[in-house]
Design a protein around this motif. Structure first.
Motif, mmCIF file in Angstrom:
data_model
loop_
_atom_site.group_PDB
_atom_site.id
_atom_site.type_symbol
_atom_site.label_atom_id
_atom_site.label_comp_id
_atom_site.label_asym_id
_atom_site.label_seq_id
_atom_site.Cartn_x
_atom_site.Cartn_y
_atom_site.Cartn_z
ATOM 1 N N GLN A 186 -28.647 -52.146 60.001
ATOM 2 C CA GLN A 186 -29.869 -52.031 59.200
ATOM 3 C C GLN A 186 -29.613 -52.197 57.708
ATOM 4 N N HIS A 187 -28.334 -52.197 57.340
ATOM 5 C CA HIS A 187 -28.028 -52.318 55.919
ATOM 6 C C HIS A 187 -27.679 -53.745 55.520
ATOM 7 N N ALA A 188 -27.915 -54.687 56.428
ATOM 8 C CA ALA A 188 -27.556 -56.063 56.130
ATOM 9 C C ALA A 188 -28.397 -56.609 54.977
ATOM 10 N N LEU A 189 -28.039 -57.765 54.508
ATOM 11 C CA LEU A 189 -28.804 -58.500 53.508
ATOM 12 C C LEU A 189 -28.853 -57.852 52.134
ATOM 13 N N LYS A 190 -28.010 -56.903 51.894
ATOM 14 C CA LYS A 190 -27.953 -56.315 50.568
ATOM 15 C C LYS A 190 -26.498 -56.252 50.139
ATOM 16 N N ASP A 191 -26.295 -56.255 48.854
ATOM 17 C CA ASP A 191 -24.918 -56.139 48.372
ATOM 18 C C ASP A 191 -24.586 -54.674 48.115
ATOM 19 N N TYR A 192 -23.400 -54.290 48.553
ATOM 20 C CA TYR A 192 -22.976 -52.899 48.382
ATOM 21 C C TYR A 192 -21.609 -52.842 47.707
ATOM 22 N N TYR A 193 -21.427 -51.811 46.909
ATOM 23 C CA TYR A 193 -20.079 -51.469 46.489
ATOM 24 C C TYR A 193 -19.472 -50.677 47.628
ATOM 25 N N CYS A 194 -18.253 -50.996 47.974
ATOM 26 C CA CYS A 194 -17.567 -50.213 49.001
ATOM 27 C C CYS A 194 -16.460 -49.429 48.314
ATOM 28 N N ILE A 195 -16.655 -48.112 48.231
ATOM 29 C CA ILE A 195 -15.659 -47.268 47.581
ATOM 30 C C ILE A 195 -14.847 -46.576 48.662
ATOM 31 N N GLU A 196 -13.559 -46.877 48.690
ATOM 32 C CA GLU A 196 -12.707 -46.330 49.738
ATOM 33 C C GLU A 196 -11.839 -45.205 49.210
ATOM 34 N N VAL A 197 -11.862 -44.100 49.952
ATOM 35 C CA VAL A 197 -10.969 -42.990 49.633
ATOM 36 C C VAL A 197 -9.984 -42.886 50.801
ATOM 37 N N ARG A 198 -8.742 -43.209 50.517
ATOM 38 C CA ARG A 198 -7.730 -43.311 51.564
ATOM 39 C C ARG A 198 -6.707 -42.194 51.373
ATOM 40 N N ASP A 199 -6.341 -41.529 52.471
ATOM 41 C CA ASP A 199 -5.323 -40.485 52.325
ATOM 42 C C ASP A 199 -4.226 -40.658 53.370
ATOM 43 N N ASN A 200 -3.159 -39.896 53.213
ATOM 44 C CA ASN A 200 -2.032 -39.960 54.151
ATOM 45 C C ASN A 200 -1.959 -38.663 54.963
ATOM 46 N N GLY A 201 -3.116 -38.074 55.200
ATOM 47 C CA GLY A 201 -3.187 -36.756 55.839
ATOM 48 C C GLY A 201 -3.060 -36.801 57.347
ATOM 49 N N ILE A 202 -3.535 -35.737 57.987
ATOM 50 C CA ILE A 202 -3.323 -35.577 59.429
ATOM 51 C C ILE A 202 -4.228 -36.492 60.259
ATOM 52 N N GLY A 203 -5.291 -37.032 59.634
ATOM 53 C CA GLY A 203 -6.171 -37.938 60.355
ATOM 54 C C GLY A 203 -6.953 -37.243 61.456
ATOM 55 N N PHE A 204 -7.714 -38.027 62.191
ATOM 56 C CA PHE A 204 -8.474 -37.461 63.320
ATOM 57 C C PHE A 204 -8.679 -38.571 64.334
ATOM 58 N N HIS A 205 -9.039 -38.167 65.535
ATOM 59 C CA HIS A 205 -9.259 -39.151 66.592
ATOM 60 C C HIS A 205 -10.548 -39.931 66.338
ATOM 61 N N GLU A 206 -10.477 -41.210 66.632
ATOM 62 C CA GLU A 206 -11.617 -42.136 66.505
ATOM 63 C C GLU A 206 -12.921 -41.554 67.056
ATOM 64 N N ARG A 207 -12.800 -40.794 68.160
ATOM 65 C CA ARG A 207 -14.036 -40.321 68.802
ATOM 66 C C ARG A 207 -14.800 -39.310 67.950
ATOM 67 N N TYR A 208 -14.184 -38.786 66.910
ATOM 68 C CA TYR A 208 -14.898 -37.815 66.060
ATOM 69 C C TYR A 208 -15.467 -38.447 64.797
ATOM 70 N N ARG A 209 -15.455 -39.774 64.723
ATOM 71 C CA ARG A 209 -15.816 -40.427 63.455
ATOM 72 C C ARG A 209 -17.266 -40.186 63.028
ATOM 73 N N ASP A 210 -18.154 -39.925 63.985
ATOM 74 C CA ASP A 210 -19.534 -39.611 63.597
ATOM 75 C C ASP A 210 -19.747 -38.104 63.494
ATOM 76 N N LYS A 211 -19.108 -37.390 64.415
ATOM 77 C CA LYS A 211 -19.253 -35.946 64.492
ATOM 78 C C LYS A 211 -18.893 -35.245 63.169
ATOM 79 N N ILE A 212 -17.877 -35.767 62.503
ATOM 80 C CA ILE A 212 -17.381 -35.092 61.297
ATOM 81 C C ILE A 212 -18.430 -34.992 60.193
ATOM 82 N N PHE A 213 -19.472 -35.826 60.249
ATOM 83 C CA PHE A 213 -20.489 -35.778 59.201
ATOM 84 C C PHE A 213 -21.624 -34.808 59.541
ATOM 85 N N THR A 214 -21.538 -34.158 60.697
ATOM 86 C CA THR A 214 -22.580 -33.214 61.110
ATOM 87 C C THR A 214 -22.358 -31.860 60.440
#
Lengths: 389, 137
Positions: free
Chosen positions: A302-330
């Motif tokens: 739904q966000h297509a057709l617009k220009d966005y800045y993509c700001i990436e915050v990258r860390d070397n921490g413990i990470g998490f499993h892919e399956r929690y990628r949406d859950k973590i924002f709840t």
């Protein structure tokens, strides 16, 4: 019939065609006559007022001049004419173009005119400018959507309030009951008073963070130009102690200026950095960089057709499993037990809400033990819903 | 030969709640063999490593980090050896929709964590006695 259409003027001279005068002088409707091919042969004052052309400029032009190029390309004017020819009339609502190129929301009825034998000899086209109504409707729709979103949020809020706040409260009750039963056992009492106090502290922490979250209302900020380099730097300063304690390294690239709330964007960086600092098992290395994402974005259709800045915050921490990628924002969703990593589970929910407030979106990718990357997409230009108003 | 006590598991990430539950069983005179496990995935591992005796009761906290109680319930119900195990959901609050979902996914019942330890005791006494008799026969 003749008598109804014409009256003698006061001086008793030439009869006046009342219908013709009426149509010519109506100002609220553009009433024009087209020949069978769609060429304009007649023009009234209303048409001049709405579409801005004078009679001499427009007579003998094709009526598709009122349509935007994309509508002409898709054949809309011709389709309407064909419909009027075959069915007697055609109705349409849509954006139309004035002489100066600006747009208005027109409600258009094209009616076929027939001769005695039933052959089409032309069309009348009546247009009304409903731009104000359209804007009012759009505004109402946007308002309704916002209300619905707020309602959903309130529901989540109520759920969270009932569950997550109940929990420490229940424990306080249980512990105080236990203390009462064992009032003579000094060691027991001491131990459970400590537990009781930490439950109370937790409850107060939850209430504070809930309040902070609920204050992040969308309507409550006026967007200004915010230099994200500054917002990040302020967040870094707020976290200086933790950064020093953990021996963390923060590498920052050049960030853009966006439209938004400086307070919220600073909070955004604060929470993203805190997250990277907290979920680490070695000295954290945090990299913040920005790129431009043009047009389509695979991350969210739904966000297509617009220009966005993509700001990436990258860390070397413990990470998490892919399956929690949406859950973590709840809200209050945590991936770790309290004794491993403390917290209320509000930080990333806050980030999501802030990014939502700015018309952007946030995603995360990670794998256990391999660090995490949080990508914040913010629109390059602020939204301008009504460019011609 | 004396019969071994039946096994009862509590799966709950909250250390206080594990302690309170354990205290309760102790106060009841340890009528069951009790184990408290701190999360869904460690519980699943534990059950695989300790196949005998099959637990008669599992109490499962709903709100847990990572895999929550409802997801854990589904995994447990997919384990062949647990088909006679009674699985009770165990949560601070309840909600008709959540209860229905749990029942549909195979939960035996839904227990709201009681405030008083004596209330938890009587609840457990009821559960242990009714299922023990039906289980033995």
């Amino acid at each position: 019939m003749k008598a109804a259409q014409s009256v003698n003027n006061a001086a008793g001279g030439q009869p006046i065609d009342v219908y013709r005068r009426m149509i010519e002088e109506i100002q609220d409707y553009a009433i024009i006559v087209l020949n069978p091919e769609g060429i304009i042969t007649n023009w009234n004052r209303g048409a001049e007022k709405i579409k801005q052309y004078t009679e001499s400029e427009i007579i003998n032009r094709h009526f598709s001049i009122f349509y935007f190029p994309e509508d002409v390309r898709s054949g809309l004017p011709q389709q309407l004419l064909e419909k009027a020819r075959s069915e007697g009339r055609a109705y349409h609502e849509g954006w139309r173009r004035r002489k100066d190129g600006s747009r208005f929301w027109g409600s258009i009825t094209i009616t076929a005119l027939h001769d005695e034998e039933g052959a089409v000899i032309g069309f009348t086209k009546v247009t009304r400018d409903l731009t104000d109504k359209k804007f009012a409707e759009d505004k109402l729709a946007a308002y309704t959507a916002e209300l619905e979103a707020q309602n959903r949020e309130l529901e989540q809020f109520a759920y969270v309030a009932s569950h997550d706040l109940q929990e420490p409260l229940r424990k306080i009750q249980t512990f105080s009951g236990l203390i009462r039963e064992n009032i003579g056992d000094r060691e027991f009492v001491e131990r459970y008073f400590n537990k009781l106090e930490s439950s109370a502290a937790r409850m107060s922490e939850l209430i504070r963070s809930l309040l902070g979250y609920s204050r992040l209302g969308k309507a409550r900020f006026e967007a200004t130009e915010v230099d994200l380099n500054g917002a990040l730097e302020e967040a870094r300063q707020d976290l200086e102690l933790v950064i020093a304690e953990k021996g963390a390294v923060l590498e920052t690239g050049n960030l853009p200026v966006v439209q938004g709330s400086s307070v919220q964007l600073r909070q955004l960086f604060f929470n993203l950095l805190s997250n990277a600092l907290k979920f680490s098992d070695k000295a954290p290395v945090i990299q913040v960089a920005c790129s431009i994402e043009e047009g389509s974005c695979a991350a969210a259709e739904q966000h297509a057709l617009k220009d966005y800045y993509c700001i990436e915050v990258r860390d070397n921490g413990i990470g998490f499993h892919e399956r929690y990628r949406d859950k973590i924002f709840t809200l209050f969703q945590r991936l770790h037990q309290q004794d491993q990593y403390t917290g209320t589970g509000i930080g990333l929910a806050l980030c999501k809400k802030i990014v939502d407030n700015h018309g952007g979106y946030i995603t995360a990718r990670s794998a256990p033990g391999e660090g995490s990357v949080f990508s914040v997409y913010l629109p390059v230009t602020a939204e301008k819903p009504n460019p011609n108003v | 030969m004396r019969e071994l006590p039946q096994r009862c598991l509590l799966i709950d990430d909250d250390a206080d709640d594990r302690e309170i539950f354990g205290m309760c069983i102790e106060r009841m005179g340890n009528p069951v063999e009790f184990f408290a496990i701190d999360g869904a995935s460690s519980a699943i591992k534990w059950i695989a490593q300790h196949p005998e005796p099959v637990p008669s009761w599992i109490f499962l906290d709903v709100n847990m980090p990572k895999m929550n109680g409802i997801e854990c319930l589904q995994v447990l119900r997919g384990m062949e050896q647990l088909h006679t195990t009674r699985i009770y959901m165990y949560s601070t609050t309840t909600d008709v929709a959540v209860e229905k979902e749990c029942a549909a996914k195979g939960a035996t019942g839904f227990i709201v964590k009681p405030v008083r330890i004596s209330d938890l005791q009587s609840k457990l006494r009821q559960i242990f006695s009714s299922t023990t008799s039906s289980h033995i026969s």
